[in-house]
Design a protein around this motif. Sequence first.
Motif, PDB file in Angstrom:
ATOM      1  N   MET A   1      43.995  36.673  66.956  1.00  0.00           N
ATOM      2  CA  MET A   1      45.355  36.977  66.498  1.00  0.00           C
ATOM      3  C   MET A   1      45.627  36.339  65.152  1.00  0.00           C
ATOM      4  O   MET A   1      46.244  36.932  64.259  1.00  0.00           O
ATOM      5  CB  MET A   1      46.363  36.500  67.534  1.00  0.00           C
ATOM      6  CG  MET A   1      46.375  37.313  68.815  1.00  0.00           C
ATOM      7  SD  MET A   1      46.904  39.005  68.544  1.00  0.00           S
ATOM      8  CE  MET A   1      48.588  38.706  68.059  1.00  0.00           C
ATOM      9  N   PHE A   2      45.130  35.071  64.992  1.00  0.00           N
ATOM     10  CA  PHE A   2      45.343  34.377  63.718  1.00  0.00           C
ATOM     11  C   PHE A   2      44.627  35.113  62.578  1.00  0.00           C
ATOM     12  O   PHE A   2      45.185  35.343  61.499  1.00  0.00           O
ATOM     13  CB  PHE A   2      44.842  32.934  63.855  1.00  0.00           C
ATOM     14  CG  PHE A   2      44.901  32.155  62.570  1.00  0.00           C
ATOM     15  CD1 PHE A   2      43.739  31.959  61.798  1.00  0.00           C
ATOM     16  CD2 PHE A   2      46.093  31.652  62.094  1.00  0.00           C
ATOM     17  CE1 PHE A   2      43.809  31.255  60.610  1.00  0.00           C
ATOM     18  CE2 PHE A   2      46.151  30.953  60.907  1.00  0.00           C
ATOM     19  CZ  PHE A   2      44.998  30.758  60.151  1.00  0.00           C
ATOM     20  N   VAL A   3      43.349  35.485  62.832  1.00  0.00           N
ATOM     21  CA  VAL A   3      42.579  36.207  61.790  1.00  0.00           C
ATOM     22  C   VAL A   3      43.243  37.554  61.469  1.00  0.00           C
ATOM     23  O   VAL A   3      43.321  37.971  60.315  1.00  0.00           O
ATOM     24  CB  VAL A   3      41.126  36.399  62.256  1.00  0.00           C
ATOM     25  CG1 VAL A   3      40.369  37.319  61.284  1.00  0.00           C
ATOM     26  CG2 VAL A   3      40.412  35.068  62.360  1.00  0.00           C
TER      27      VAL A   3
ATOM     28  N   PHE B   1      41.148  42.548  65.162  1.00  0.00           N
ATOM     29  CA  PHE B   1      41.541  43.533  66.178  1.00  0.00           C
ATOM     30  C   PHE B   1      40.460  43.671  67.243  1.00  0.00           C
ATOM     31  O   PHE B   1      40.741  43.732  68.448  1.00  0.00           O
ATOM     32  CB  PHE B   1      41.785  44.889  65.510  1.00  0.00           C
ATOM     33  CG  PHE B   1      42.207  45.959  66.455  1.00  0.00           C
ATOM     34  CD1 PHE B   1      41.269  46.872  66.957  1.00  0.00           C
ATOM     35  CD2 PHE B   1      43.506  46.045  66.896  1.00  0.00           C
ATOM     36  CE1 PHE B   1      41.652  47.839  67.847  1.00  0.00           C
ATOM     37  CE2 PHE B   1      43.884  47.011  67.799  1.00  0.00           C
ATOM     38  CZ  PHE B   1      42.958  47.918  68.270  1.00  0.00           C
ATOM     39  N   GLY B   2      39.177  43.676  66.810  1.00  0.00           N
ATOM     40  CA  GLY B   2      38.085  43.773  67.787  1.00  0.00           C
ATOM     41  C   GLY B   2      38.044  42.563  68.706  1.00  0.00           C
ATOM     42  O   GLY B   2      37.828  42.687  69.918  1.00  0.00           O
TER      43      GLY B   2
ATOM     44  N   TYR C   1      41.012  42.685  71.174  1.00  0.00           N
ATOM     45  CA  TYR C   1      40.814  43.745  72.176  1.00  0.00           C
ATOM     46  C   TYR C   1      39.745  43.355  73.202  1.00  0.00           C
ATOM     47  O   TYR C   1      39.885  43.582  74.392  1.00  0.00           O
ATOM     48  CB  TYR C   1      40.391  45.036  71.448  1.00  0.00           C
ATOM     49  CG  TYR C   1      40.112  46.185  72.384  1.00  0.00           C
ATOM     50  CD1 TYR C   1      38.795  46.506  72.715  1.00  0.00           C
ATOM     51  CD2 TYR C   1      41.140  46.909  72.956  1.00  0.00           C
ATOM     52  CE1 TYR C   1      38.532  47.540  73.590  1.00  0.00           C
ATOM     53  CE2 TYR C   1      40.876  47.938  73.842  1.00  0.00           C
ATOM     54  CZ  TYR C   1      39.565  48.261  74.152  1.00  0.00           C
ATOM     55  OH  TYR C   1      39.324  49.277  75.022  1.00  0.00           O
ATOM     56  N   ARG C   2      38.657  42.701  72.697  1.00  0.00           N
ATOM     57  CA  ARG C   2      37.550  42.345  73.601  1.00  0.00           C
ATOM     58  C   ARG C   2      37.938  41.261  74.590  1.00  0.00           C
ATOM     59  O   ARG C   2      37.479  41.260  75.731  1.00  0.00           O
ATOM     60  CB  ARG C   2      36.341  41.912  72.756  1.00  0.00           C
ATOM     61  CG  ARG C   2      35.077  41.699  73.592  1.00  0.00           C
ATOM     62  CD  ARG C   2      33.849  41.532  72.709  1.00  0.00           C
ATOM     63  NE  ARG C   2      33.956  40.363  71.831  1.00  0.00           N
ATOM     64  CZ  ARG C   2      34.166  40.434  70.529  1.00  0.00           C
ATOM     65  NH1 ARG C   2      34.284  41.608  69.944  1.00  0.00           N
ATOM     66  NH2 ARG C   2      34.248  39.347  69.770  1.00  0.00           N
ATOM     67  N   HIS C   3      38.810  40.319  74.188  1.00  0.00           N
ATOM     68  CA  HIS C   3      39.156  39.177  75.050  1.00  0.00           C
ATOM     69  C   HIS C   3      40.505  39.332  75.727  1.00  0.00           C
ATOM     70  O   HIS C   3      41.057  38.357  76.226  1.00  0.00           O
ATOM     71  CB  HIS C   3      39.137  37.886  74.230  1.00  0.00           C
ATOM     72  CG  HIS C   3      37.759  37.507  73.765  1.00  0.00           C
ATOM     73  ND1 HIS C   3      36.799  36.945  74.600  1.00  0.00           N
ATOM     74  CD2 HIS C   3      37.141  37.652  72.542  1.00  0.00           C
ATOM     75  CE1 HIS C   3      35.688  36.725  73.921  1.00  0.00           C
ATOM     76  NE2 HIS C   3      35.865  37.154  72.668  1.00  0.00           N
ATOM     77  N   THR C   4      41.096  40.549  75.669  1.00  0.00           N
ATOM     78  CA  THR C   4      42.318  40.807  76.444  1.00  0.00           C
ATOM     79  C   THR C   4      42.037  41.700  77.637  1.00  0.00           C
ATOM     80  O   THR C   4      42.947  42.152  78.317  1.00  0.00           O
ATOM     81  CB  THR C   4      43.390  41.467  75.570  1.00  0.00           C
ATOM     82  OG1 THR C   4      42.828  42.611  74.947  1.00  0.00           O
ATOM     83  CG2 THR C   4      43.929  40.526  74.554  1.00  0.00           C
ATOM     84  N   LYS C   5      40.801  41.997  77.907  1.00  0.00           N
ATOM     85  CA  LYS C   5      40.459  42.806  79.063  1.00  0.00           C
ATOM     86  C   LYS C   5      40.474  42.004  80.365  1.00  0.00           C
ATOM     87  O   LYS C   5      40.361  42.560  81.441  1.00  0.00           O
ATOM     88  CB  LYS C   5      39.074  43.439  78.900  1.00  0.00           C
ATOM     89  CG  LYS C   5      39.001  44.482  77.808  1.00  0.00           C
ATOM     90  CD  LYS C   5      37.616  45.083  77.761  1.00  0.00           C
ATOM     91  CE  LYS C   5      37.552  46.160  76.700  1.00  0.00           C
ATOM     92  NZ  LYS C   5      36.204  46.767  76.614  1.00  0.00           N
ATOM     93  N   GLY C   6      40.601  40.695  80.213  1.00  0.00           N
ATOM     94  CA  GLY C   6      40.563  39.847  81.415  1.00  0.00           C
ATOM     95  C   GLY C   6      39.156  39.366  81.698  1.00  0.00           C
ATOM     96  O   GLY C   6      38.208  39.631  80.968  1.00  0.00           O
ATOM     97  N   LEU C   7      39.019  38.624  82.740  1.00  0.00           N
ATOM     98  CA  LEU C   7      37.722  38.066  83.110  1.00  0.00           C
ATOM     99  C   LEU C   7      36.789  39.160  83.590  1.00  0.00           C
ATOM    100  O   LEU C   7      37.243  40.139  84.188  1.00  0.00           O
ATOM    101  CB  LEU C   7      37.903  37.017  84.221  1.00  0.00           C
ATOM    102  CG  LEU C   7      38.680  35.763  83.805  1.00  0.00           C
ATOM    103  CD1 LEU C   7      38.893  34.888  85.022  1.00  0.00           C
ATOM    104  CD2 LEU C   7      37.958  35.001  82.718  1.00  0.00           C
ATOM    105  N   PRO C   8      35.561  39.024  83.305  1.00  0.00           N
ATOM    106  CA  PRO C   8      34.622  40.028  83.798  1.00  0.00           C
ATOM    107  C   PRO C   8      34.577  40.018  85.314  1.00  0.00           C
ATOM    108  O   PRO C   8      34.924  39.037  85.963  1.00  0.00           O
ATOM    109  CB  PRO C   8      33.284  39.621  83.177  1.00  0.00           C
ATOM    110  CG  PRO C   8      33.423  38.176  82.869  1.00  0.00           C
ATOM    111  CD  PRO C   8      34.850  37.915  82.567  1.00  0.00           C
TER     112      PRO C   8
END
Length: 750
Positions: free
Chosen positions: A379-381, A418-419, A422-429
Amino acid sequence: MRILSCHITGFGKFVNRAFDLSAPVVVCKQENGWGKTTIADFIECMLYGMDNGRKASVAQNLRTKYEPWSGARYGGALVIEERGKTYRIERTFGKTPSADTVRVFDGNNMACYDFGDRAQTLGEVLFGVDRESYRRTAYIPQGETQTECLTGDIKSKLLSILSATPSDSTAQKAMDRLDNAERALRAKRRPAKGKLDEIDEKLAYIEAQKADCIRASQALCAQRETLATYTQKMQNYTAELQKLSSLLEEYTRRGEMVANRAVRKEMETTYANASEALKELSLFFGQIDPRTLNTEGLENAVMEFYALKGEIEGLESKLVALSAQDKERELLQTQLSACEKTIESYEMLAQTQAKKDEREKKKARGDAKYSKKRRKRGMFVLCLSLIIAILGAVFSETSKALGIVMLVLGVLGTLYGFGTVYRHTKGLPARKKRRLIFDDPEVEARYKATLEEADALSAKLAEYEKTGGGNYALALAEIEQKKSRASALENAISGFIANFRFEAVYDYRSALSRIKESVADYIRFSDATTEYAQKISALAPVADTGIIADYSQADVEEISRRRISIERERERLRGEYARIYAETENLETQAFRLKEYQAEALRLEEEKARLERRLTAIRSAKELLSRARANMATRYLDPVENNCRRYAEILGFSLPAKLRFSGEGLPMMEESGALRATDYYSLGLRELLDFCVRIALAETLYTGARPPLILDDPFANLDDDKTLRAKSLVQELSKKYQILYFTCKQERTL
């Protein structure tokens, strides 16, 4: 002139045929239907062109008769020799004369312009005669006898040769002028008109106009009497209408007095009712002036109040649903935690691959913390990259290179941020199933059942996360806010309604409707009382008189009907009067113009008499000139007559001394002191005489270029002795002319 050869590309039955005609005497002895007449007509068409092709008879329409059936090019070429020069004439023929073409070449095959722009009628240039005159002299077809008068061209040529006058003689010019003068005075055919024809038409028109003027004068007196009668009738109608108008005014005054009383009574009743209603409304409003009330503000407040009540009811229902969802979600989370602890206890009992599974377990425990940290960094980037990109776009206006670099860095950083987010808002695997080894199969079965229960609980919790379900605290705060606003509105509405004298208020909307209706009624009744008070004060009081008792509505209606009937009749008379007056003016104008027409007719009669005298003189001059020309022509035909007699003697004609020519060039025979036409004699004798006349005319006419004599079996009806004499005459003529001789029998061959 001599014809050397001809080449036919397409003419009648001949297609691409060539003939040598260079000999002084060309004899063509062929059977019937071979095409002898076709060659003769081809030579004539090459010299004079072809007719317009409008004749209905195919025998007379050469353009249709000789059109090639094979589709070959219609035309050919003719080679001639004239005054030591060789010319080749090429012609093609179309459907009409405008489609024909003609070209003349010299001996070197070069385009020749010796004949100027008259190559189309080359025969007239060479021989000085037209086509018809050529056919009467140099072309002698089979079975044709001379029974017609000489053509005008032959007559003119004879006069020009045998006298000192030019080719277009003065007599002919004089005759043409007389004809033109006669046609200018009296045309022979319609629609052409001469001066006398125009005068006759004008006189006929003037006579018709004079008759109209006389009839107009006779009708004028009757029209004037009719106008006087109509004037008297209209004056009578006007006097009667004045009387009826006076009666109607009296009855109208009486009716107004009666109506005045009824109107006043009605106004007083309406005023009393409005005043009573106004008193009741004043009690309802109390000290408030209804005209100053802001009913629109009250209406907006009431509508907002009831809208808030509906929204509060909906939010309370939603709040109950949110409370139930929260309780269910907490229960599911508690069950999921219990399941996870049970799974951990089972896993501790299991014998697994220690190191690998321990690492995966540690990694699974740290995924949540790691994903949260990476999401914050992304988010910061993302925000920083967007700022850099915006600054790059701004700086690109002043420093293009720096702006482009910042813009590129901002775009790349935005994509990376953005990538990451998006990748780390999917929740835990998803939990990976580990390979565990249990000693007891029953424990392994309970372990798998616990895993399936945990997965089901996780799916339900994920479904709750997707649907959202709302925030219970926010909904509760929104309800409290709307309730506060509704309470304030209710207090304001209640305070406003308390100013009016309502018996009871059960619904603010009905109270609002009552107030609005009362305001409208108050304004309406207030205006009505003011209006009718003014009308009553302005209306004069009605006193009872004896005149009103004499009023009768039936009398008024009868007088009105009679008045309307008289007015219609008077208007009809006015229209008729205007029409007759206009007709009278026209009649007066016509009667006045009678003298003008009479003067014009007199002038035209004088002009007509003068022109008729001139026409009579012209016709007399034409008759005298015709007689003089006939006498002159008879005298100028003497050389033709002498040559004809000489050739008749050579042919053994027994009556050459009796041969005479009329003024029109017709051969006649003198019998017992009277002249008889050759129609009384046999066909053979007429053909022989025709041959002599044609040769005599050719001998006299062609003083310059002599055309070839085309003889198409002219001796078919002669006896043997006269046939021998005729052949010897042809041999004699070949010394002066080129002879083209066509025959179908051996005994008539030269």
